[in-house]
Motif scaffolding. Structure first.
Motif, PDB file in Angstrom:
ATOM      1  N   GLU A   1       0.832  -1.203   0.000  1.00 18.08           N
ATOM      2  CA  GLU A   1       0.000   0.000   0.000  1.00 18.08           C
ATOM      3  C   GLU A   1       0.866   1.253   0.000  1.00 18.08           C
ATOM      4  O   GLU A   1       0.549   2.239  -0.665  1.00 18.08           O
ATOM      5  CB  GLU A   1      -0.953   0.002   1.207  1.00 18.08           C
ATOM      6  N   ALA A   2       1.971   1.220   0.737  1.00 16.94           N
ATOM      7  CA  ALA A   2       2.901   2.348   0.748  1.00 16.94           C
ATOM      8  C   ALA A   2       3.526   2.517  -0.642  1.00 16.94           C
ATOM      9  O   ALA A   2       3.646   3.638  -1.142  1.00 16.94           O
ATOM     10  CB  ALA A   2       3.985   2.131   1.797  1.00 16.94           C
ATOM     11  N   TYR A   3       3.908   1.415  -1.257  1.00 20.62           N
ATOM     12  CA  TYR A   3       4.473   1.445  -2.615  1.00 20.62           C
ATOM     13  C   TYR A   3       3.479   2.093  -3.575  1.00 20.62           C
ATOM     14  O   TYR A   3       3.846   2.945  -4.386  1.00 20.62           O
ATOM     15  CB  TYR A   3       4.808   0.017  -3.063  1.00 20.62           C
ATOM     16  N   PHE A   4       2.206   1.724  -3.460  1.00 26.89           N
ATOM     17  CA  PHE A   4       1.172   2.292  -4.320  1.00 26.89           C
ATOM     18  C   PHE A   4       1.012   3.785  -4.063  1.00 26.89           C
ATOM     19  O   PHE A   4       0.870   4.580  -5.009  1.00 26.89           O
ATOM     20  CB  PHE A   4      -0.159   1.574  -4.114  1.00 26.89           C
ATOM     21  N   ALA A   5       1.047   4.198  -2.809  1.00 30.61           N
ATOM     22  CA  ALA A   5       0.914   5.616  -2.484  1.00 30.61           C
ATOM     23  C   ALA A   5       2.066   6.421  -3.078  1.00 30.61           C
ATOM     24  O   ALA A   5       1.877   7.547  -3.550  1.00 30.61           O
ATOM     25  CB  ALA A   5       0.864   5.816  -0.968  1.00 30.61           C
ATOM     26  N   ILE A   6       3.248   5.837  -3.104  1.00 25.36           N
ATOM     27  CA  ILE A   6       4.438   6.533  -3.589  1.00 25.36           C
ATOM     28  C   ILE A   6       4.491   6.564  -5.113  1.00 25.36           C
ATOM     29  O   ILE A   6       4.774   7.590  -5.717  1.00 25.36           O
ATOM     30  CB  ILE A   6       5.715   5.867  -3.028  1.00 25.36           C
ATOM     31  N   THR A   7       4.215   5.423  -5.752  1.00 23.05           N
ATOM     32  CA  THR A   7       4.412   5.312  -7.200  1.00 23.05           C
ATOM     33  C   THR A   7       3.136   5.431  -8.024  1.00 23.05           C
ATOM     34  O   THR A   7       3.194   5.709  -9.216  1.00 23.05           O
ATOM     35  CB  THR A   7       5.058   3.954  -7.549  1.00 23.05           C
ATOM     36  N   GLY A   8       2.002   5.155  -7.402  1.00 28.55           N
ATOM     37  CA  GLY A   8       0.744   5.136  -8.152  1.00 28.55           C
ATOM     38  C   GLY A   8       0.540   3.844  -8.924  1.00 28.55           C
ATOM     39  O   GLY A   8      -0.391   3.721  -9.707  1.00 28.55           O
ATOM     40  N   GLU A   9       1.424   2.876  -8.700  1.00 31.16           N
ATOM     41  CA  GLU A   9       1.340   1.573  -9.366  1.00 31.16           C
ATOM     42  C   GLU A   9       1.404   0.467  -8.324  1.00 31.16           C
ATOM     43  O   GLU A   9       1.985   0.637  -7.260  1.00 31.16           O
ATOM     44  CB  GLU A   9       2.520   1.385 -10.330  1.00 31.16           C
ATOM     45  N   ARG A  10       0.830  -0.677  -8.640  1.00 37.75           N
ATOM     46  CA  ARG A  10       0.906  -1.834  -7.761  1.00 37.75           C
ATOM     47  C   ARG A  10       2.281  -2.481  -7.905  1.00 37.75           C
ATOM     48  O   ARG A  10       2.880  -2.490  -8.989  1.00 37.75           O
ATOM     49  CB  ARG A  10      -0.178  -2.862  -8.095  1.00 37.75           C
ATOM     50  N   TYR A  11       2.782  -3.039  -6.811  1.00 37.33           N
ATOM     51  CA  TYR A  11       4.072  -3.723  -6.818  1.00 37.33           C
ATOM     52  C   TYR A  11       3.953  -4.993  -7.639  1.00 37.33           C
ATOM     53  O   TYR A  11       3.003  -5.754  -7.504  1.00 37.33           O
ATOM     54  CB  TYR A  11       4.493  -4.053  -5.385  1.00 37.33           C
ATOM     55  N   LYS A  12       4.928  -5.220  -8.518  1.00 33.74           N
ATOM     56  CA  LYS A  12       4.919  -6.422  -9.353  1.00 33.74           C
ATOM     57  C   LYS A  12       5.998  -7.372  -8.848  1.00 33.74           C
ATOM     58  O   LYS A  12       7.155  -7.030  -8.737  1.00 33.74           O
ATOM     59  CB  LYS A  12       5.205  -6.048 -10.805  1.00 33.74           C
ATOM     60  N   TYR A  13       5.575  -8.582  -8.551  1.00 31.74           N
ATOM     61  CA  TYR A  13       6.510  -9.610  -8.059  1.00 31.74           C
ATOM     62  C   TYR A  13       7.261 -10.225  -9.192  1.00 31.74           C
ATOM     63  O   TYR A  13       6.852 -10.359 -10.273  1.00 31.74           O
ATOM     64  CB  TYR A  13       5.733 -10.706  -7.306  1.00 31.74           C
TER      65      TYR A  13
END
Length: 88
Positions: free
Chosen positions: A76-88
Motif C-alpha cells: 500500500e505504501a508502494y502504491f501511495a508513492i508510485t501510483g502503481e501496484r508492486y509487481k513480483y
C-alpha cells in the motif's frame, strides 16, 4: 495511530531479533518506505530522488518480510508513492 506508524513500531521492535543484520536492513527499508508514504498521504511532494529511494526501499521491505500483514502495508505504501501496484 495509523497502520503505517504501527508497522514502523513493529519493525523497530523486531530489530533486536536473533539475526540483527537481516532485520536491521529490513527495518531501515521499512522506515524509509513508510515514511515516504506518510509524506505523500499528508499532501507533500517527493522529489524524484526521494521517490526512487522509497520505491527501492519498499521493494526490499516487501521481499524481506514473511509477514502477510507487513507485505500488505508495504504494498500500500508502494502504491501511495508510485501510483502503481508492486509487481513480483
Amino acid at each position: 495511530m495509523s497502520a503505517r506508524t504501527f508497522a514502523a513500531i513493529v519493525l523497530r521492535a523486531s530489530a533486536s531479533a536473533s539475526q540483527p543484520e537481516l532485520v536491521m536492513a529490513s527495518a531501515a527499508d521499512g522506515e524509509v518506505c513508510l515514511g515516504a508514504a506518510e509524506k505523500v498521504d499528508d499532501g507533500q511532494t517527493l522529489t524524484g530522488e526521494e521517490r526512487d529511494e522509497a520505491r527501492i526501499a519498499c521493494g526490499r521491505a516487501i521481499s524481506a518480510t514473511a509477514s502477510i500483514m507487513q507485505k500488505y502495508q508495504f504494498e500500500e505504501a508502494y502504491f501511495a508513492i508510485t501510483g502503481e501496484r508492486y509487481k513480483y
